[in-house]
Design an enzyme around this catalytic site. Structure first.
Site, mmCIF file in Angstrom:
data_model
loop_
_atom_site.group_PDB
_atom_site.id
_atom_site.type_symbol
_atom_site.label_atom_id
_atom_site.label_comp_id
_atom_site.label_asym_id
_atom_site.label_seq_id
_atom_site.Cartn_x
_atom_site.Cartn_y
_atom_site.Cartn_z
ATOM 1 N N LYS A 97 -15.501 21.468 30.583
ATOM 2 C CA LYS A 97 -15.544 19.949 30.530
ATOM 3 C C LYS A 97 -14.705 19.216 31.914
ATOM 4 O O LYS A 97 -15.029 18.233 32.361
ATOM 5 C CB LYS A 97 -13.767 19.604 29.494
ATOM 6 N N GLU A 121 -21.885 21.411 23.722
ATOM 7 C CA GLU A 121 -20.676 21.282 22.429
ATOM 8 C C GLU A 121 -19.393 21.835 23.223
ATOM 9 O O GLU A 121 -18.151 21.900 22.360
ATOM 10 C CB GLU A 121 -21.495 22.135 21.698
ATOM 11 N N GLY A 126 -13.062 23.544 21.849
ATOM 12 C CA GLY A 126 -14.067 24.735 21.439
ATOM 13 C C GLY A 126 -15.026 24.846 20.424
ATOM 14 O O GLY A 126 -15.683 24.333 20.944
ATOM 15 N N ILE A 128 -15.465 22.897 17.112
ATOM 16 C CA ILE A 128 -14.581 22.271 16.300
ATOM 17 C C ILE A 128 -16.467 21.397 16.860
ATOM 18 O O ILE A 128 -16.918 21.306 17.965
ATOM 19 C CB ILE A 128 -14.073 21.452 16.042
ATOM 20 N N GLY A 179 -6.357 33.855 25.865
ATOM 21 C CA GLY A 179 -7.073 33.500 26.086
ATOM 22 C C GLY A 179 -7.677 31.998 25.579
ATOM 23 O O GLY A 179 -8.595 31.401 25.626
ATOM 24 N N ASP A 193 -7.097 18.981 31.376
ATOM 25 C CA ASP A 193 -7.861 18.904 30.641
ATOM 26 C C ASP A 193 -8.128 18.201 29.109
ATOM 27 O O ASP A 193 -9.518 17.360 29.029
ATOM 28 C CB ASP A 193 -7.077 20.588 29.782
ATOM 29 N N LYS A 197 -11.376 15.670 28.249
ATOM 30 C CA LYS A 197 -12.524 16.056 27.561
ATOM 31 C C LYS A 197 -11.994 14.157 26.521
ATOM 32 O O LYS A 197 -13.036 14.051 25.850
ATOM 33 C CB LYS A 197 -12.008 17.045 25.641
ATOM 34 N N GLY A 296 -10.134 29.800 22.852
ATOM 35 C CA GLY A 296 -10.185 30.526 22.671
ATOM 36 C C GLY A 296 -11.417 31.721 22.402
ATOM 37 O O GLY A 296 -11.945 30.551 22.469
HETATM 38 P P1 NAP Z 1 -12.397 33.066 33.728
HETATM 39 O O1 NAP Z 1 -11.481 33.737 32.870
HETATM 40 O O2 NAP Z 1 -11.769 32.444 35.532
HETATM 41 O O3 NAP Z 1 -13.793 33.852 34.551
HETATM 42 C C1 NAP Z 1 -14.555 32.850 35.662
HETATM 43 C C2 NAP Z 1 -16.278 33.914 35.342
HETATM 44 O O4 NAP Z 1 -16.579 33.199 36.375
HETATM 45 C C3 NAP Z 1 -15.603 35.361 36.106
HETATM 46 O O5 NAP Z 1 -16.286 36.192 36.135
HETATM 47 C C4 NAP Z 1 -15.427 35.275 37.484
HETATM 48 O O6 NAP Z 1 -16.382 35.745 38.027
HETATM 49 C C5 NAP Z 1 -17.259 34.213 37.752
HETATM 50 N N1 NAP Z 1 -16.352 33.500 38.767
HETATM 51 C C6 NAP Z 1 -15.679 32.307 39.282
HETATM 52 N N2 NAP Z 1 -15.828 31.534 40.276
HETATM 53 C C7 NAP Z 1 -17.013 32.474 40.598
HETATM 54 C C8 NAP Z 1 -18.279 31.895 41.832
HETATM 55 N N3 NAP Z 1 -17.672 30.523 42.430
HETATM 56 N N4 NAP Z 1 -19.057 32.129 42.035
HETATM 57 C C9 NAP Z 1 -18.915 33.326 40.525
HETATM 58 N N5 NAP Z 1 -18.315 33.780 40.151
HETATM 59 C C10 NAP Z 1 -17.840 33.250 39.299
HETATM 60 O O7 NAP Z 1 -12.702 31.814 33.006
HETATM 61 P P2 NAP Z 1 -12.965 30.914 31.569
HETATM 62 O O8 NAP Z 1 -11.213 31.307 31.233
HETATM 63 O O9 NAP Z 1 -13.476 32.537 31.230
HETATM 64 O O10 NAP Z 1 -13.126 29.587 31.224
HETATM 65 C C11 NAP Z 1 -14.390 29.587 32.200
HETATM 66 C C12 NAP Z 1 -14.881 28.695 31.464
HETATM 67 O O11 NAP Z 1 -14.847 27.564 29.788
HETATM 68 C C13 NAP Z 1 -13.857 26.837 32.473
HETATM 69 O O12 NAP Z 1 -14.790 25.952 31.962
HETATM 70 C C14 NAP Z 1 -13.376 26.777 30.977
HETATM 71 O O13 NAP Z 1 -12.629 25.161 31.511
HETATM 72 C C15 NAP Z 1 -14.311 27.091 29.781
HETATM 73 N N6 NAP Z 1 -13.298 26.858 28.593
HETATM 74 C C16 NAP Z 1 -12.518 28.043 28.311
HETATM 75 C C17 NAP Z 1 -12.368 27.588 27.183
HETATM 76 C C18 NAP Z 1 -10.897 28.615 26.151
HETATM 77 O O14 NAP Z 1 -10.076 28.364 25.382
HETATM 78 N N7 NAP Z 1 -10.669 29.271 27.041
HETATM 79 C C19 NAP Z 1 -12.738 26.649 25.626
HETATM 80 C C20 NAP Z 1 -13.892 25.714 26.543
HETATM 81 C C21 NAP Z 1 -14.310 25.733 27.387
HETATM 82 P P3 NAP Z 1 -15.356 37.052 38.363
HETATM 83 O O15 NAP Z 1 -15.121 38.731 37.461
HETATM 84 O O16 NAP Z 1 -15.802 37.977 39.805
HETATM 85 O O17 NAP Z 1 -13.911 36.928 39.290
HETATM 86 N N1 HSE Z 2 -8.143 25.880 27.908
HETATM 87 C C1 HSE Z 2 -8.132 24.978 26.873
HETATM 88 C C2 HSE Z 2 -7.342 24.000 25.633
HETATM 89 C C3 HSE Z 2 -9.578 25.425 25.986
HETATM 90 O O1 HSE Z 2 -6.183 24.826 25.573
HETATM 91 O O2 HSE Z 2 -7.650 23.903 24.237
HETATM 92 C C4 HSE Z 2 -10.214 24.732 25.448
HETATM 93 O O3 HSE Z 2 -11.285 24.035 25.616
#
Ligand code: NAP
Ligand code: HSE
Length: 429
Positions: A97, A121, A126, A128, A179, A193, A197, A296
């Site tokens: 986002k 999406e 998440g 929805i 997560g 965040d 959104k 999550g």
């Molecule tokens: P995370 O746990 O920090 O994982 C990031 C991953 O990307 C890791 O595997 C990392 O590699 C890799 N990475 C980061 N920077 C990089 C770079 N410069 N070059 C190559 N690889 C790189 O992040 P996450 O919590 O999964 O979040 C990912 C995305 O999903 C974010 O944009 C977040 O806003 C979004 N999101 C999260 C949720 C939620 O519920 N948490 C929901 C919707 C969207 P390494 O493993 O080697 O460190």
């Molecule tokens: N960190 C975000 C939240 C993940 O708690 O809503 C979903 O985008």
């Protein structure tokens, strides 16, 4: 078979790998290459045969890969990956986002130019299907306002704090473990965040780019259990709410992200834990409420896989010049003009005349107080300077007033050294 390049194998990347591995619907999808920061680390759950790389071109320039999924977090590195993938004629799916709220117009323009898809999406709420709801089911209607709980982490914190009296830091640690939280949880608690959104949803709902940087935003970092308890006593619950509405007189956008006291009868008041909900008002349909798990790896992966399948099966409409992100940017309504009631918590010196002075500053602006409470037996607040007066908590509620008027009172009280109160809007219906 559709071949995918995956950028990121963290919390969400691992969730998607797991879902693709077990979902019969995903049997036609194959992950070929995985972009990470450290390709030497062993990765549990990554299927045999998937190549790990640190070079983005191994995803974006591989002719076998037709869809790149970006799950890296942050903005600069994802922007390089997504831009290059679109330029190379790959479709992209992203849950990012921050990236979309900031660079959505350029990225959708690029996708339209190269006639490829950009599935987003998972970037809002998440699991929805809020983007499909707005972009497909409601496209025949005219949306006039959005009001939503769009951050799961803060809603989880507020629920645990108010229902179980869990401390802020303990609830945040749990949200990280489960997560829900961003790699940097400050993005969640500060409202950053949620405002990204809000910008995305408002752009899609109102048909023009809404720059999230212009939406007034405050987070929940300064809230204490005391505020939640006091809200309960008054018949309210505290939620971090994103609002965006078209103003009827000048078609500008009035938007805000802030913690709000909601009456218990409000449809968003019963949304608990990491659930999200968006209340959409539109001319034909009236009120529509979309709710479900908003954070999550499992729910987010459901949205990611839905985009992947729609693109792989040719069911997602290609963006064109009429995409809402490419519409004329919205002008924002001046902040602080609408009327509301407010809840305020100050720490003030425990000395004669304090209450009279505070009341006087409100009277100077013609603002009327609805209630005043200096709780007996509350935890003492230490003096801010050595030798100063010990402080007491003072909780006020106002009658209806404009935020701009209230800000003048707060400015005057800050001049007395009593700045930084907790200020929460009280919503009446
Ligand atoms: P995370 O746990 O920090 O994982 C990031 C991953 O990307 C890791 O595997 C990392 O590699 C890799 N990475 C980061 N920077 C990089 C770079 N410069 N070059 C190559 N690889 C790189 O992040 P996450 O919590 O999964 O979040 C990912 C995305 O999903 C974010 O944009 C977040 O806003 C979004 N999101 C999260 C949720 C939620 O519920 N948490 C929901 C919707 C969207 P390494 O493993 O080697 O460190
Ligand atoms: N960190 C975000 C939240 C993940 O708690 O809503 C979903 O985008």
């Amino acid at each position: 078979m559709t071949t995918i390049g995956l950028a990121g194998a963290g919390t969400i990347g691992r969730g998607l790998i797991e879902l693709i591995g077990r979902s019969p619907a995903a049997s036609q999808l194959k992950i070929k290459t995985l972009l990470v920061r450290d390709a030497t680390r062993s990765r549990f759950g990554v299927p045999a045969g998937v190549k790990l790389t640190t070079k983005l071109e191994e995803l974006t320039d591989d002719p076998e890969i037709s869809i790149v999924v970006e799950l890296m977090g942050g903005v600069d590195a994802p922007l390089r990956v997504v831009t290059r993938a679109l330029e190379q004629g790959k479709s992209v799916v992203s849950a990012n986002k921050n990236l979309l709220a900031q660079h959505g117009p350029a990225l959708f323009a690029l996708a339209a130019n190269h006639k490829v898809n950009l599935g987003v999406e998972a970037s809002v709420c998440g699991g929805i299907p809020i983007i499909r709801l707005i972009g497909e089911a409601l496209r025949a209607d005219r949306i006039t306002s959005l009001e939503g709980i769009v951050n799961g982490t803060t809603n989880y914190l507020l629920t645990r704090m108010s229902e179980e009296k869990t401390s802020y830091s303990q609830a945040l640690a749990e949200a990280q473990r489960l997560g829900f939280a961003e790699p940097d949880p400050d993005y969640d608690v500060s409202g950053k965040d949620a405002v990204c959104k809000a910008g995305i949803l408002a752009s899609l709902a109102f048909g023009g780019y809404v720059d999230f940087r212009r939406i007034p935003t405050s987070g929940i970092e300064n809230l204490q259990l005391e505020d939640l308890r006091q809200a309960e006593r008054m018949g309210y619950t505290v939620k971090l709410v994103a609002t965006a509405r078209r103003t009827s007189h000048n078609n500008k956008l009035d938007a805000q992200v802030a913690p709000v006291l909601l009456p218990l009868t409000h449809p968003l008041a019963s949304i608990r834990h990491e659930n999200n909900a968006v209340l959409i008002e539109s001319e034909g349909l009236g009120m529509t409420l979309a709710c479900g798990k908003g954070a999550g790896p499992a729910p987010t992966s459901v949205s990611l896989l839905a985009d992947l399948l729609d693109i792989a099966e040719g069911r997602q409409k290609l963006p064109d010049v009429n995409h809402p992100f490419l519409g004329t940017p919205f002008e924002m309504e001046a902040h602080g003009q609408s009327s509301s009631r407010y809840y305020l918590r100050f720490a003030v010196p425990d000395r004669p005349g304090t209450l009279a002075l505070v009341a006087g500053r409100f009277a100077d602006q013609g603002l009327s107080l609805a209630s005043v409470l200096q709780p007996e037996g509350a935890d003492p607040v230490p003096a801010p300077v050595a030798g100063g007066h010990p402080q007491v908590t003072l909780i006020l509620t106002t009658h209806l007033c404009r935020r701009a008027q209230l800000d003048k009172v707060l400015g005057a009280l800050a001049g007395e050294g009593w700045g930084n109160p907790v200020v929460l809007r009280i919503q009446e219906d």
